[in-house]
Structure formats: structure tokens, C-alpha cells
Write an enzyme that holds these catalytic residues in place. Structure first.
Site, short mmCIF file in Angstrom:
data_model
loop_
_atom_site.label_atom_id
_atom_site.label_comp_id
_atom_site.label_asym_id
_atom_site.label_seq_id
_atom_site.Cartn_x
_atom_site.Cartn_y
_atom_site.Cartn_z
CB SER A 1 -0.90 0.00 1.23
OG SER A 1 -1.49 1.26 1.43
NE ARG B 1 -14.51 -9.95 -48.11
CZ ARG B 1 -13.85 -9.27 -49.06
NH1 ARG B 1 -14.04 -9.55 -50.33
NH2 ARG B 1 -13.01 -8.32 -48.74
#
Length: 451
Positions: free
Chosen positions: A276, A315
Site C-alpha cells: 500500500s 463479405r
């Protein structure tokens, strides 16, 4: 923060697998497309579709030319693909127009890009195999070593019945065994060339199209799909689903490790933990948290790829682009999760003292089920359950241990096996060892050494 933490020079070592990420750079894509263009020319030369001398020149150039990815950007906003610009640059850089005219003959942009993607996905999955092997090997060792180490089994976050740490390791690894067994079929489905031409018919190549596709597949060491897969995106979707299951399994492992390392539980020690910025006593479970985060992110990305299976007609631009936005991150997340999991699985240390303390905590009520089943051999089961429940209430009210109250209430019963942690493990040790054997068999399968 950058648009994607996977590309961030700050966060990449936490969330990204560098080896996999390199396969999704612009440079890697250009190099792969050049390889495909060269292999295509050679296949067409072998089939007599273009002059063999030109095929040889194009193939040689594809291995030697260096094309700046940035030079392909112009026009992509209009065409959506870099292949037209790549072909122009290729032809210019060859400085042999009599040969260069045959570059990209009869192919379409999607053929080149999908095949180039497949070449890179082959390397992605090689990395996956390597890291999956490491995770399974480490979890097999944990399961074997700690098969009979008792710990509290928890359901809905509450103490339930005893289990073993080896059985927990097996629970983390068992889904990975199944996934490892499915990797070879996934590769067979996925690792194929794409060559269909403008609308999947290979019409520009005439009767020789099928031979060219077969030659291209052989030249690149990929499979021949036997037709066009421009709009058949199930293999891509299968890879994404596979990655989601991998990260999901590892996310469960991360969530469990986070809980087991909590203050007040402390039943495991991690091989690495985070500090921390303000609290010097903290040891944050950073790697388990990253596993859980990668799992959640992959689920969201997978949704995009599954939806992109709907490629319309011959496509489809929008669905294809949707894959581009999500697939690289899915692959990077999967392999980073495996890398983290290997580190954790190799270095987790169970805290046996804390585990035994948790088993004896809460007045020993974790043995209530075992006591009720033992007494059911001597009285009707509903009566046994009712009497044990009453003893549990007394244990809490009188701040006494269930084993003491049971001994007083049933002095003629031998209750020692009921309250012995090891005796209450059931199949946990067997399951742990069975998993270890299955995991090692899966590793042999991945390495190609299985009998």
C-alpha cells in the site's frame, strides 16, 4: 491511462502478456501479410497460374522487404483495410514490374488479413499451451502434496464441512484439464488458410483455385478449409469462447485466493503481494485481483466476438471490424491470466495452522453434519438431525464445543472419528490425487508425449 491498458507502458506488466501482445502490433501484422503474399505467389507458381520465375521473385521479396506500417495508413479510412496500400508498396519496393504485376493475383484483402491473423494465432496458442502446461503441472503438485491437508469447506461464504487444500487446488485445475483436451480440436478448426477471392468463389483463379489453396495451406503449414470462410466465423468465436473459459476458471482461482488471504482468515501465503502507498502493514493480493479482472474483461469482449458471427452475405465489414476491436485483447488477456496463474500455483503456501484453527473455530460446528449422519445409524434420521441441531444451539449459547456436548449426551457412542478432521474429508484426498493424475495426462497430451 491509455485507451487500452494492454498497450500501456505503465500497466502492461500487470495486465498484458508481452509475447502475445507483440503478435498484435502493426509490425507483426505487416510481416505476416507479406509472408502470406509471398506464399500465395509461390503456390500460384506451382499451380502454373503465374510464371514460376515471378513467383520465386515475389516470394524472395516477401521475406526481404521492410515496409513501414505507418506508410499503409493513408486510405484505410476509406477502404477499411491496409492490403491495397501494402500491395502498392510491395510492387514499388520490388523494383521489378515484370514480376511485381503478379503480386496478390486473384486474392482479396480478407484472404490476406485472415490468413495473416491465423499465422499469428498459431503462435498465440503455442504460448497458451506452454503456460497451460505450467499451470497444470503446478496445480497437480499442490493437489498431490496437500491432498489430505484439512481445511474448512465454505458454501455461501459460511463454514460447511471439512475439505482439503489439495481438493481445492483440484477444483481450480479440473476445468483446465478439459480445456487442455479441447485445444487440439480448436487448433484444427482455427488454423486454416483463407483464400476465396472477391466473393468466396476464387473465380479469378479459374480451375486452378482449389490447387492454389491447397498449395498455400501446405506452404504455410496450415489447414485447407476446402472453401471460403469469409463469413463463417465460428472458429474465431470458438477461440474467444475458449479464452473466456480459461480466464473464467482462473478468475475463480483468483477470487478464492483473495478470500483465503483475507485478514482474519490467512489460510494461504501468496508468492507475491502488493504494498500500500500509505499502510505499511498491507500485503495486497494484486495477482489474484488481476485474474478476476481479466476474467470479467474477457467475458465482455467475448460478447462482441460472438455477436460478430453474423457476417452478412458474402463479405461483411462491420462484423469483421468488430472482431478486430476485441480479439487481440481476448488473446492477450488469456495468456496473461495463464502466466499469473502459473506464478501463483507454483508459489502458493497453505497455512496449515490457520486452517486447523478455522476448523476448530465456531464451537466445532463444522462437524455437525457428520455427527447427524453418525447418529442416524442409531435412531431415525429426522430425530438425529433435530438432536444435533439442539446441540448446536447449546454450543453457541453455552460457549462450548460441540464435541464435548455430544460426548456428554451420547456417552455410549465412539465419536472420535466424527470429530477427527482427517476422517471427515470424505473423497477430498482421492479427488485431489485423481486430478493430479488427470492433469499430468493432459500435460503429456499438450506436449505430444501421451501414449
Amino acid at each position: 491511462m491509455s485507451a487500452s491498458p494492454f498497450d500501456s507502458s505503465i500497466y502492461r506488466d500487470l495486465l498484458a502478456d508481452r509475447e502475445t501482445a507483440r503478435l498484435f502490433t502493426d509490425s507483426a501484422e505487416v510481416r505476416a501479410m507479406l509472408i502470406v503474399e509471398g506464399a500465395l505467389a509461390r503456390a500460384q507458381g506451382a499451380a502454373g497460374l503465374i510464371p514460376e520465375v515471378s513467383a520465386a521473385a515475389i516470394h524472395r521479396a516477401s521475406l526481404e522487404l521492410q515496409i513501414d506500417p505507418g506508410s499503409l495508413a493513408s486510405g484505410v479510412d476509406e477502404s477499411a483495410v491496409p492490403v491495397p496500400a501494402l500491395v502498392r508498396r510491395f510492387r514499388d519496393e520490388m523494383q521489378a514490374p515484370e514480376h511485381a504485376q503478379w503480386v496478390h493475383y486473384g486474392a482479396t484483402s480478407q484472404d490476406i488479413m485472415d490468413t495473416a491473423l491465423t499465422l499469428r494465432l498459431r503462435q498465440v496458442l503455442a504460448r497458451t499451451e506452454e503456460r497451460l502446461t505450467a499451470v497444470l503441472t503446478a496445480l497437480a503438485a499442490q493437489a498431490d502434496t496437500h491432498a489430505a491437508l484439512p481445511m474448512t469447506g465454505r458454501t455461501y461464504g459460511q463454514a460447511a464441512v471439512p475439505t482439503s487444500f489439495g481438493a481445492l487446488a483440484a477444483a481450480w485445475g479440473r476445468p483446465l484439464v478439459t480445456l487442455a483436451e479441447g485445444l487440439a480440436p480448436l487448433k484444427e478448426q482455427l488454423l486454416r488458410v483463407s483464400l476465396g477471392g472477391a466473393a468466396g468463389t476464387l473465380s479469378a483463379m479459374g480451375a486452378g483455385g482449389a490447387q492454389v489453396r491447397a498449395e498455400l495451406a501446405q506452404g504455410l503449414g496450415l489447414g485447407d478449409p476446402g472453401g471460403s470462410w469469409h463469413t463463417a466465423r465460428q472458429p474465431i468465436a470458438a477461440l474467444s469462447a475458449f479464452a473466456t473459459q480459461v480466464t473464467g476458471a482462473l478468475g475463480k482461482m483468483g477470487a478464492d485466493l483473495t478470500l483465503l488471504g483475507m485478514t482474519g482468515i490467512g489460510e494461504i501465503t501468496l508468492p507475491a503481494s502488493g504494498a500500500s502507498s500509505t499502510m505499511p502493514q498491507k500485503r495486497n493480493p494484486v495477482l489474484p485481483a488481476a485474474l478476476s479482472a481479466l476474467a470479467a474483461q474477457t467475458v465482455g469482449l467475448n460478447h462482441t466476438i460472438q455477436a460478430a458471427q453474423v457476417h452478412t452475405l458474402q463479405r461483411d465489414g462491420s462484423a469483421w471490424i468488430g472482431e478486430w476491436l476485441a480479439l487481440p485483447q481476448v488473446c492477450i488477456a488469456m495468456n496473461r491470466a495463464l502466466d499469473i496463474a502459473a506464478t501463483l500455483a507454483e508459489g502458493i503456501t497453505p497455512n496449515a495452522d490457520a486452517m486447523r484453527a478455522a476448523l476448530s473455530a465456531n464451537h466445532g460446528l463444522i462437524h455437525a453434519e457428520a455427527l447427524s449422519f453418525h447418529l442416524a445409524h442409531h435412531m431415525p434420521r429426522p430425530e438425529a438431525q433435530a438432536r444435533v441441531k439442539a446441540l448446536c444451539n447449546r454450543a453457541v449459547a453455552e460457549d462450548r464445543d460441540l464435541s464435548d456436548l455430544a460426548a456428554e449426551t451420547f456417552p455410549d457412542q465412539d465419536l472420535a472419528p466424527v470429530f477427527a478432521d482427517e476422517a471427515a474429508l470424505g473423497l477430498a484426498p482421492v479427488d485431489a490425487r485423481n486430478f493430479a493424475s488427470a492433469a499430468r495426462a493432459a500435460v503429456s497430451l499438450l506436449s505430444g508425449t501421451a501414449p
